[in-house]
Design an enzyme around this catalytic site. Structure first.
Site, short mmCIF file in Angstrom:
data_model
loop_
_atom_site.label_atom_id
_atom_site.label_comp_id
_atom_site.label_asym_id
_atom_site.label_seq_id
_atom_site.Cartn_x
_atom_site.Cartn_y
_atom_site.Cartn_z
N SER A 6 5.31 5.02 -6.92
CA SER A 6 6.54 4.15 -7.03
C SER A 6 7.63 5.15 -7.73
CB SER A 6 6.31 2.68 -7.64
OG SER A 6 5.65 2.19 -6.89
N HIS A 50 -6.28 10.96 -0.86
CA HIS A 50 -5.36 9.92 -1.27
C HIS A 50 -5.93 8.79 -1.36
CE1 HIS A 50 -2.20 7.15 -0.76
NE2 HIS A 50 -1.29 8.37 -1.16
N GLU A 76 -2.17 10.06 -9.09
CA GLU A 76 -1.60 8.71 -8.53
C GLU A 76 -2.54 7.32 -8.92
OE1 GLU A 76 0.75 9.77 -4.88
OE2 GLU A 76 -1.26 9.71 -4.13
N GLY A 126 2.96 2.23 -4.03
CA GLY A 126 3.49 1.19 -3.19
C GLY A 126 3.74 -0.34 -3.90
N ASN A 180 5.09 12.13 1.36
CA ASN A 180 4.02 11.58 2.23
C ASN A 180 4.56 10.42 2.81
OD1 ASN A 180 1.63 10.48 3.05
ND2 ASN A 180 0.84 9.72 1.10
N TRP A 181 5.11 10.79 4.17
CA TRP A 181 5.59 9.91 5.08
C TRP A 181 4.51 8.89 5.61
CZ3 TRP A 181 8.65 13.21 8.96
CH2 TRP A 181 9.75 14.08 8.24
N LYS A 182 3.27 8.85 5.30
CA LYS A 182 2.22 8.02 5.57
C LYS A 182 2.36 7.50 7.12
CE LYS A 182 1.91 6.48 1.04
NZ LYS A 182 1.51 5.38 -0.19
N GLY A 184 6.19 8.52 -1.96
CA GLY A 184 5.78 7.98 -0.61
C GLY A 184 6.85 7.25 -0.07
N GLY A 185 7.29 5.95 -0.49
CA GLY A 185 8.22 5.13 0.08
C GLY A 185 9.60 5.73 -0.11
N GLU A 219 -5.42 5.91 -0.28
CA GLU A 219 -5.49 5.07 0.92
C GLU A 219 -6.66 5.52 1.68
OE1 GLU A 219 -1.46 5.29 1.86
OE2 GLU A 219 -0.74 3.95 0.04
P1 PGA Z 1 4.61 5.40 -3.28
O1 PGA Z 1 3.40 6.25 -2.58
O2 PGA Z 1 5.43 6.19 -3.73
O3 PGA Z 1 5.23 4.49 -2.18
O4 PGA Z 1 4.10 4.65 -4.29
C1 PGA Z 1 2.89 7.27 -3.08
C2 PGA Z 1 1.67 7.82 -2.61
O5 PGA Z 1 0.82 7.05 -1.98
O6 PGA Z 1 1.65 9.11 -2.29
#
Ligand code: PGA
Length: 248
Positions: free
Chosen positions: A211, A94, A166, A172, A9-11, A232-233, A96
């Protein structure tokens, strides 16, 4: 035996050039076909990445999808538009989106339904906040998030869907759920589905997100009900994303 799935997930990161470089790097390092793999990229880069992944095992996804089919919904991107660009997956719900942009359980259910209507596989994200976990509400929150979708589309729709657990407190933050904490919730989700349909429960991929990194992925993925990850990251770097992919 369920096949694993690793989704990046590149956000809201990168430039067109860095996105293309990242996709190329991932494709170049895939090697043997160990699991399903996809990247959910910013909307505007989807056409470019679609061209790059065309003849590769790397699948393409979006980070959200409209809750309506078409019409006067300024700023939204419909399932048919994403289908036209060969998106195979769409994240829905998600955390966010839920916390910053007001996506509700009901709108998440509608997004899930819109994705499926176009043959796009929804990746339904569920998870509790730290406060909810501390108040022992994890399972109640997950029930509500799942029920909103099940009530709208029916359990058979989960035959072509993915669930991502999640925990919001792990996204994050660098704070990963332990293998056992994650497995406990994954097992709970699978049992919840099994009570409605055993075949779907046995088949559905349930991903862990929050994470996840090259050094903790192996332990998480070794858990019986964890079928891969939503990353994500660590998905913004081809090498670390590939390391995670190769730990399934
Ligand atoms: P993260 O994000 O791996 O940076 O914690 C995961 C996500 O939000 O899908």
């Amino acid at each position: 035996m369920r096949r694993s799935l690793v989704v990046g997930n590149w956000k809201m990161n990168g430039t067109r050039a860095s996105a293309e470089l990242l996709a190329k790097g991932i494709i170049a390092g895939l090697g043997s076909d160990v699991a399903d793999i996809a990247v959910c990229v910013p909307y505007v880069y989807i056409p470019y990445i679609a061209d790059l992944v065309k003849d590769s095992p790397l699948a393409l996804g979006s980070q959200n999808i409209a809750d309506q089919a078409s019409g006067a919904y300024t700023g939204e991107i419909s399932a048919s538009m994403l289908k036209e660009l060969n998106c195979q997956y769409a994240l829905v719900g998600h955390s966010e989106r839920r916390s910053y942009y007001g996506d509700t359980n009901e709108s998440v259910a509608a997004r899930f339904s819109q994705a499926q209507a176009q043959g796009i596989i929804p990746i339904l994200c569920v998870g509790e906040t730290l406060e909810q976990r501390e108040q022992d509400q994890t399972f109640a929150v997950i029930d509500e998030q799942l029920d909103a979708v099940i009530n709208l589309v029916g359990i058979p729709a989960f035959y072509n869907a993915v669930i991502a657990y999640e925990p919001v407190w792990a996204i994050g933050t660098g704070k990963t759920a332990t293998d056992e904490q994650a497995q406990e919730v994954h097992c709970y989700i699978r049992k919840y589905i099994a009570a409605k349909d055993q075949v779907i429960a046995d088949k559905i991929q349930i991903l862990y997100g929050g994470s996840a990194k090259p050094d903790n992925a192996k332990g998480l993925f070794a858990m019986p009900d964890i079928d891969g990850g939503l990353i994500g990251g660590a998905s913004l770097d081809a090498e670390s994303f590939l390391k995670i992919y190769h730990s399934v």
